[in-house]
Design a protein around this motif. Structure first.
Motif, PDB file in Angstrom:
ATOM      1  N   ARG A 144       0.861  -1.179   0.000  1.00 17.13           N
ATOM      2  CA  ARG A 144       0.000   0.000   0.000  1.00 17.13           C
ATOM      3  C   ARG A 144       0.902   1.234   0.000  1.00 17.13           C
ATOM      4  O   ARG A 144       1.734   1.405   0.882  1.00 17.13           O
ATOM      5  CB  ARG A 144      -0.906  -0.014   1.227  1.00 17.13           C
ATOM      6  CG  ARG A 144      -1.950   1.075   1.221  1.00 17.13           C
ATOM      7  CD  ARG A 144      -3.012   0.867   2.257  1.00 17.13           C
ATOM      8  NE  ARG A 144      -2.453   0.645   3.582  1.00 17.13           N
ATOM      9  CZ  ARG A 144      -3.176   0.493   4.679  1.00 17.13           C
ATOM     10  NH1 ARG A 144      -4.496   0.528   4.607  1.00 17.13           N
ATOM     11  NH2 ARG A 144      -2.602   0.294   5.840  1.00 17.13           N
ATOM     12  N   TYR A 146       1.067   5.410  -0.125  1.00 13.05           N
ATOM     13  CA  TYR A 146       0.416   6.702   0.042  1.00 13.05           C
ATOM     14  C   TYR A 146       1.199   7.738  -0.747  1.00 13.05           C
ATOM     15  O   TYR A 146       2.432   7.785  -0.668  1.00 13.05           O
ATOM     16  CB  TYR A 146       0.410   7.120   1.520  1.00 13.05           C
ATOM     17  CG  TYR A 146      -0.479   6.281   2.389  1.00 13.05           C
ATOM     18  CD1 TYR A 146      -1.781   6.682   2.679  1.00 13.05           C
ATOM     19  CD2 TYR A 146      -0.015   5.096   2.944  1.00 13.05           C
ATOM     20  CE1 TYR A 146      -2.596   5.922   3.500  1.00 13.05           C
ATOM     21  CE2 TYR A 146      -0.827   4.324   3.763  1.00 13.05           C
ATOM     22  CZ  TYR A 146      -2.118   4.739   4.029  1.00 13.05           C
ATOM     23  OH  TYR A 146      -2.921   3.983   4.834  1.00 13.05           O
ATOM     24  N   ALA A 188       1.580  11.627  -0.863  1.00 11.18           N
ATOM     25  CA  ALA A 188       1.278  12.860  -0.139  1.00 11.18           C
ATOM     26  C   ALA A 188       1.549  14.051  -1.051  1.00 11.18           C
ATOM     27  O   ALA A 188       2.518  14.042  -1.805  1.00 11.18           O
ATOM     28  CB  ALA A 188       2.123  12.948   1.127  1.00 11.18           C
ATOM     29  N   CYS A 211       3.828  14.474   3.921  1.00  9.95           N
ATOM     30  CA  CYS A 211       4.477  13.166   3.983  1.00  9.95           C
ATOM     31  C   CYS A 211       5.137  12.967   5.344  1.00  9.95           C
ATOM     32  O   CYS A 211       4.968  11.928   5.993  1.00  9.95           O
ATOM     33  CB  CYS A 211       5.501  13.063   2.855  1.00  9.95           C
ATOM     34  SG  CYS A 211       6.327  11.471   2.720  1.00  9.95           S
ATOM     35  N   LEU A 264       2.558  12.337   8.016  1.00  8.27           N
ATOM     36  CA  LEU A 264       2.024  10.978   7.978  1.00  8.27           C
ATOM     37  C   LEU A 264       3.023  10.003   8.598  1.00  8.27           C
ATOM     38  O   LEU A 264       2.647   9.126   9.389  1.00  8.27           O
ATOM     39  CB  LEU A 264       1.686  10.568   6.540  1.00  8.27           C
ATOM     40  CG  LEU A 264       1.035   9.197   6.370  1.00  8.27           C
ATOM     41  CD1 LEU A 264      -0.277   9.111   7.142  1.00  8.27           C
ATOM     42  CD2 LEU A 264       0.792   8.914   4.892  1.00  8.27           C
ATOM     43  N   LEU A 286       1.374   4.175   9.587  1.00  9.82           N
ATOM     44  CA  LEU A 286       1.768   3.266   8.514  1.00  9.82           C
ATOM     45  C   LEU A 286       1.998   1.867   9.078  1.00  9.82           C
ATOM     46  O   LEU A 286       2.612   1.697  10.130  1.00  9.82           O
ATOM     47  CB  LEU A 286       3.031   3.764   7.812  1.00  9.82           C
ATOM     48  CG  LEU A 286       2.917   5.120   7.123  1.00  9.82           C
ATOM     49  CD1 LEU A 286       4.269   5.535   6.557  1.00  9.82           C
ATOM     50  CD2 LEU A 286       1.878   5.090   6.026  1.00  9.82           C
ATOM     51  N   ASP A 306       3.519  -0.812   4.169  1.00 16.69           N
ATOM     52  CA  ASP A 306       3.006   0.476   3.708  1.00 16.69           C
ATOM     53  C   ASP A 306       4.211   1.370   3.430  1.00 16.69           C
ATOM     54  O   ASP A 306       5.266   1.218   4.055  1.00 16.69           O
ATOM     55  CB  ASP A 306       2.171   1.174   4.783  1.00 16.69           C
ATOM     56  CG  ASP A 306       0.773   0.608   4.940  1.00 16.69           C
ATOM     57  OD1 ASP A 306       0.391  -0.278   4.164  1.00 16.69           O
ATOM     58  OD2 ASP A 306       0.080   1.053   5.877  1.00 16.69           O
ATOM     59  N   VAL A 316       5.122   5.698   2.048  1.00 16.07           N
ATOM     60  CA  VAL A 316       4.610   7.007   1.661  1.00 16.07           C
ATOM     61  C   VAL A 316       5.724   7.746   0.937  1.00 16.07           C
ATOM     62  O   VAL A 316       6.894   7.623   1.299  1.00 16.07           O
ATOM     63  CB  VAL A 316       4.098   7.812   2.879  1.00 16.07           C
ATOM     64  CG1 VAL A 316       5.183   8.027   3.899  1.00 16.07           C
ATOM     65  CG2 VAL A 316       3.479   9.132   2.447  1.00 16.07           C
ATOM     66  N   GLU A 333      -2.481  -1.256  -3.652  1.00 18.20           N
ATOM     67  CA  GLU A 333      -3.307  -0.074  -3.501  1.00 18.20           C
ATOM     68  C   GLU A 333      -2.455   1.182  -3.457  1.00 18.20           C
ATOM     69  O   GLU A 333      -1.399   1.210  -2.825  1.00 18.20           O
ATOM     70  CB  GLU A 333      -4.094  -0.204  -2.180  1.00 18.20           C
ATOM     71  CG  GLU A 333      -5.081   0.865  -1.902  1.00 18.20           C
ATOM     72  CD  GLU A 333      -5.845   0.604  -0.597  1.00 18.20           C
ATOM     73  OE1 GLU A 333      -6.844   1.318  -0.389  1.00 18.20           O
ATOM     74  OE2 GLU A 333      -5.468  -0.267   0.201  1.00 18.20           O
ATOM     75  N   ILE A 381      -2.967   5.191  -2.440  1.00 20.13           N
ATOM     76  CA  ILE A 381      -3.880   6.120  -1.781  1.00 20.13           C
ATOM     77  C   ILE A 381      -3.328   7.522  -1.975  1.00 20.13           C
ATOM     78  O   ILE A 381      -2.240   7.846  -1.500  1.00 20.13           O
ATOM     79  CB  ILE A 381      -4.014   5.791  -0.276  1.00 20.13           C
ATOM     80  CG1 ILE A 381      -4.556   4.374  -0.126  1.00 20.13           C
ATOM     81  CG2 ILE A 381      -4.889   6.824   0.427  1.00 20.13           C
ATOM     82  CD1 ILE A 381      -4.470   3.820   1.279  1.00 20.13           C
ATOM     83  N   ILE A 391      -3.464  11.289  -1.140  1.00 22.35           N
ATOM     84  CA  ILE A 391      -3.923  12.174  -0.062  1.00 22.35           C
ATOM     85  C   ILE A 391      -4.152  13.562  -0.660  1.00 22.35           C
ATOM     86  O   ILE A 391      -3.265  14.125  -1.284  1.00 22.35           O
ATOM     87  CB  ILE A 391      -2.888  12.242   1.067  1.00 22.35           C
ATOM     88  CG1 ILE A 391      -2.666  10.844   1.642  1.00 22.35           C
ATOM     89  CG2 ILE A 391      -3.323  13.218   2.144  1.00 22.35           C
ATOM     90  CD1 ILE A 391      -1.493  10.740   2.588  1.00 22.35           C
TER      91      ILE A 391
END
Length: 187
Positions: free
Chosen positions: A132, A134, A136, A142, A145, A151, A155, A157, A181, A183, A185
C-alpha cells in the motif's frame, strides 16, 4: 568535493544546535520531531569561511547564487543562499544518495516552500515489496504521515513535488511488484 550529502550533515548539526530555538519551536508547532525524521536547519552560513572553489561548487549545485548585495570586506562576494533560515528535508535517488533538498522557510511573513531541483523522492524510494503506497501532496504532509505512526508493515509514503507526479515517482511505482493499492492524499 562537498556534495549535497556532506552539506546536509551540516544542516543536521544545525537543527541540534542550542541556537536553533525558532526552528525547533516551529517544528513542534506543526507536530514534527527532528529526532525521528531527517530534518535539518540551514542558517545560511554553510559557505562561510570556505575557499572559492568550494563556493563555486556550491554555486553549480544551486545552493548559492551570486548577489549584488554589499559586503563589509573588499574582495568578498555576496551570495543568496538556497533555503536560507529554513528547515531542510533531503530527497534521495534509488541508491539512497541525497540529490535534492526541500526547504521550508518558516520565518518569513508568508512561509515559503521550495525545491533545489526536480530530482529525487522524499523520504526514500519505497521498498519493492510495498503493498500500500500513500502519495502525499507535499513533503510536510508526507513527514506528518510518517510522524503519526499510522503506517503499517508493507506500507510506504512518498511526497509529490508540490502535488505533481514526477517521472521518478512513476518509475518507483512501476517497480513495486506487490503493490495492491495507491492512496492519494488530498489537502
Amino acid at each position: 568535493m562537498n556534495d549535497l550529502s556532506e552539506v546536509y550533515r551540516s544542516f543536521e548539526t544545525g537543527i541540534r544546535s542550542a541556537k536553533a530555538i525558532k526552528p525547533k519551536e516551529y517544528l513542534k508547532s506543526i507536530g514534527l520531531d527532528y529526532s525521528e525524521l531527517r530534518i535539518g536547519f540551514n542558517s545560511g552560513q554553510f559557505h562561510h569561511g570556505r575557499k572559492k572553489e568550494i563556493k563555486d561548487h556550491y554555486e553549480k549545485l544551486g545552493l548559492l547564487t551570486k548577489s549584488e548585495a554589499g559586503v563589509n570586506n573588499e574582495g568578498l562576494t555576496a551570495y543568496t543562499v538556497f533555503g536560507r533560515y529554513g528547515l531542510i528535508f533531503p530527497l534521495v535517488n534509488k541508491e539512497n544518495e541525497i540529490v535534492n533538498y526541500f526547504a521550508l522557510r518558516f520565518d518569513l511573513e508568508t512561509p515559503k516552500e521550495e525545491f533545489l531541483n526536480s530530482e529525487g523522492i522524499y523520504p526514500i524510494y519505497p521498498n519493492l515489496l510495498t503493498k500500500r503506497l500513500y502519495l502525499a501532496p507535499t513533503v510536510i504532509d508526507c513527514a506528518s504521515l510518517m510522524q503519526s505512526k499510522v503506517l503499517e508493515n508493507r506500507d510506504a509514503v512518498i511526497a509529490l513535488h508540490n502535488g505533481k507526479l514526477m517521472p521518478q515517482h512513476e518509475e518507483a511505482i512501476k517497480s513495486l511488484s506487490e503493490l495492491e493499492e495507491i492512496i492519494l492524499i488530498n489537502r
